[in-house]
Design an enzyme around this catalytic site. Structure first.
Site, PDB file in Angstrom:
ATOM      1  N   TYR A  21      -1.781  -0.368  11.083  1.00 64.44           N
ATOM      2  CA  TYR A  21      -1.917  -1.060   9.791  1.00 64.44           C
ATOM      3  C   TYR A  21      -0.718  -0.779   8.898  1.00 64.44           C
ATOM      4  O   TYR A  21      -0.055  -1.702   8.408  1.00 64.44           O
ATOM      5  CB  TYR A  21      -3.213  -0.620   9.086  1.00 64.44           C
ATOM      6  CG  TYR A  21      -3.237  -0.960   7.609  1.00 64.44           C
ATOM      7  CD1 TYR A  21      -3.231  -2.281   7.173  1.00 64.44           C
ATOM      8  CD2 TYR A  21      -3.258   0.054   6.641  1.00 64.44           C
ATOM      9  CE1 TYR A  21      -3.236  -2.590   5.803  1.00 64.44           C
ATOM     10  CE2 TYR A  21      -3.259  -0.250   5.281  1.00 64.44           C
ATOM     11  CZ  TYR A  21      -3.252  -1.572   4.870  1.00 64.44           C
ATOM     12  OH  TYR A  21      -3.250  -1.874   3.528  1.00 64.44           O
ATOM     13  N   THR A  39       0.816  -1.210   0.000  1.00 65.51           N
ATOM     14  CA  THR A  39       0.000   0.000   0.000  1.00 65.51           C
ATOM     15  C   THR A  39       0.857   1.270   0.000  1.00 65.51           C
ATOM     16  O   THR A  39       1.996   1.256   0.491  1.00 65.51           O
ATOM     17  CB  THR A  39      -0.901  -0.011   1.260  1.00 65.51           C
ATOM     18  OG1 THR A  39      -1.420   1.295   1.474  1.00 65.51           O
ATOM     19  CG2 THR A  39      -0.145  -0.396   2.514  1.00 65.51           C
ATOM     20  N   ASP A  40       0.273   2.366  -0.483  1.00 63.33           N
ATOM     21  CA  ASP A  40       0.966   3.664  -0.414  1.00 63.33           C
ATOM     22  C   ASP A  40       1.074   4.166   1.024  1.00 63.33           C
ATOM     23  O   ASP A  40       1.853   5.080   1.307  1.00 63.33           O
ATOM     24  CB  ASP A  40       0.264   4.709  -1.305  1.00 63.33           C
ATOM     25  CG  ASP A  40      -1.187   4.995  -0.936  1.00 63.33           C
ATOM     26  OD1 ASP A  40      -1.727   4.369   0.003  1.00 63.33           O
ATOM     27  OD2 ASP A  40      -1.797   5.865  -1.595  1.00 63.33           O
ATOM     28  N   GLU A  41       0.276   3.565   1.941  1.00 63.72           N
ATOM     29  CA  GLU A  41       0.241   4.089   3.311  1.00 63.72           C
ATOM     30  C   GLU A  41       1.573   3.891   4.034  1.00 63.72           C
ATOM     31  O   GLU A  41       1.834   4.536   5.042  1.00 63.72           O
ATOM     32  CB  GLU A  41      -0.931   3.471   4.094  1.00 63.72           C
ATOM     33  CG  GLU A  41      -2.232   3.743   3.368  1.00 63.72           C
ATOM     34  CD  GLU A  41      -3.495   3.439   4.147  1.00 63.72           C
ATOM     35  OE1 GLU A  41      -3.464   3.461   5.384  1.00 63.72           O
ATOM     36  OE2 GLU A  41      -4.519   3.193   3.487  1.00 63.72           O
ATOM     37  N   LYS A  73       2.270  -3.251   7.433  1.00 68.80           N
ATOM     38  CA  LYS A  73       2.515  -3.466   5.995  1.00 68.80           C
ATOM     39  C   LYS A  73       3.960  -3.072   5.651  1.00 68.80           C
ATOM     40  O   LYS A  73       4.619  -3.756   4.863  1.00 68.80           O
ATOM     41  CB  LYS A  73       1.534  -2.649   5.148  1.00 68.80           C
ATOM     42  CG  LYS A  73       0.106  -3.154   5.151  1.00 68.80           C
ATOM     43  CD  LYS A  73      -0.061  -4.554   4.574  1.00 68.80           C
ATOM     44  CE  LYS A  73       0.160  -4.622   3.082  1.00 68.80           C
ATOM     45  NZ  LYS A  73      -0.173  -5.965   2.534  1.00 68.80           N
TER      46      LYS A  73
END
Ligand code: NAD
Ligand code: TYD
Length: 356
Positions: free
Chosen positions: A158, A132-134, A162
């Site tokens: 989260y 993810t970009d997060e 990741k």
């Protein structure tokens, strides 16, 4: 054959459905069926010999080892994860177990299998990790979009879990030579999206006459990509991505949350007007902000576009219209999701009264 993990979730199931619509290459689908896993999404594949479903945990090394030995997939695509930021704030244990420990055990089982393959199969094998970009953290309004070399600065449990899994994948390549690929994608939306995330929650709540809960001022920015475009990017990276590389995936569609909610309301006003003639926007309510809420994500996808010639097929306007229409056309899927654990979750998060 390919092994897909988490293939009963939102993106994984869309990937499996799209893959089998295009190829006859079978899919071995390993999914734990947590609250987010939904076999009903894959109902059209019932009886299709090209789809082999196994309920199990990516953290079960013995099971994964057995599946790899028996089915000998040429690639593993790892979608399996706990994926909802708000849940990670309420309790991070499952995120640590699946996203970090689970990815580690999966990597170890895959490495053991891969290292015994004949040289040609070993060279052709791929482990594609879906991220993810997060993991890159939050951007100020004037900062350029995330490139693949942006620092990893995760802010939520989260995104931290990741980022940890991304680092493990990188290390298994660097240290052990495992042929990995990593994709970091922006926010997805589309069919079969579990209605705990912004877009499906707003559609489902609007139709049910419930409040549309916008966190804080609603000016947080996300970069939205139609799920089928994410799937096409993963197929392209699997096919032609350079081993060990990271590819950012995004559609250049930055929007503040409040604009997304207004767009959904406008589409519903057009496609399913309220009986009382009022706009769905009257259901919008601003609620307490998410703790540590990232202000802005934006993906620079030029590497994927230039190197691999990938382009999204949908604009936000076409994708969101298709998505709203899909939810209008699939009330049974929504009703079945809502009759499960989802209802308890809504109560924990929003304090909504339980309904009979
Ligand atoms: P999801 O929550 O809808 O689905 C996750 C799936 O993984 C579920 O079917 C669940 O049953 C399964 N799963 C969970 N723990 C497991 C375990 N230990 N073993 C096997 N299966 C397990 O998530 P999603 O939105 O489809 O996201 C898929 C992947 O894409 C995730 O890795 C996520 O981090 C990443 N991603 C998501 C988005 C997004 O906007 N949704 C954007 C970028 C990247
Ligand atoms: P979400 O769909 O949970 O994705 P992520 O947090 O991974 O980006 O949320 C998207 C944005 O919408 C995020 O800024 C939080 C916001 N949001 C709301 O305003 N209200 C809601 O009820 C939800 C679920 C999210």
């Amino acid at each position: 054959m390919i092994l897909v993990t988490g293939g009963a979730g939102f993106i994984g199931a869309n990937f499996v459905l799209d893959w089998l619509a295009r190829h006859d290459e079978p899919v071995l689908n390993l999914d734990k069926l947590t609250y987010a896993g939904n076999l009903e999404t894959l109902a059209s594949l019932r009886g299709d010999a090209r789809h082999v479903f196994v309920q199990g945990d990516i953290g079960d090394g013995a099971l994964v080892g057995r599946l790899l030995a028996e089915h000998r997939p040429r690639a593993v695509i790892n979608f399996a994860a706990e994926s909802h930021v708000d849940r990670s704030i309420h309790g991070a244990e499952d995120f640590i177990q699946t996203n970090i420990v689970g990815t580690f055990r999966l990597l170890e089982a895959v490495r053991a299998h891969w290292s015994d393959l004949p040289e040609a199969d070993k060279a052709a094998f791929r482990f594609l990790h879906v991220s993810t970009d997060e993991v890159y953290g939050s951007l100020a309004p004037d900062e350029p979009a995330f490139t693949e070399s942006h620092r990893t600065e995760p802010n939520s449990p989260y995104s931290a879990s990741k980022a940890a899994s991304d680092h493990l994948v990188r290390a298994w390549h660097h240290t052990h030579g495992l042929p990995v690929l990593t994709t970091n994608c922006s926010n997805n939306y589309g069919p079969f999206h579990f209605p705990e995330k912004l877009i499906p929650l707003m559609i489902v709540n609007a139709l049910a006459g419930k409040a549309l809960p916008v966190y804080g001022d609603g000016m947080q920015v996300r970069d939205w990509l139609y799920v089928k475009d994410h799937c096409s990017a993963i197929r392209r990276v699997l096919e032609a991505g350079r081993v060990g590389e990271i590819y950012n995936v995004g559609g250049w569609n930055e929007k503040p949350n409040i604009e997304i909610v207004h767009t959904i309301c406008a589409l519903l006003d057009e496609l399913r007007p309220r009986a009382d003639g009022a706009s769905y926007t009257t259901q919008i309510t601003h609620v307490k902000d998410r703790p540590g809420h990232d202000r802005r994500y934006a993906i620079d996808a030029r590497k994927l576009e230039a190197e691999l010639g990938w382009k999204p097929a949908e604009t936000f306007e076409t994708g969101i219209r298709k998505t709203v229409q899909w939810y209008l056309d699939h009330p049974d899927w929504v009703a079945h999701v809502q009759s499960g654990a989802y209802r308890q979750w809504v109560q924990t998060q929003y304090g909504a009264p339980a309904t009979a």
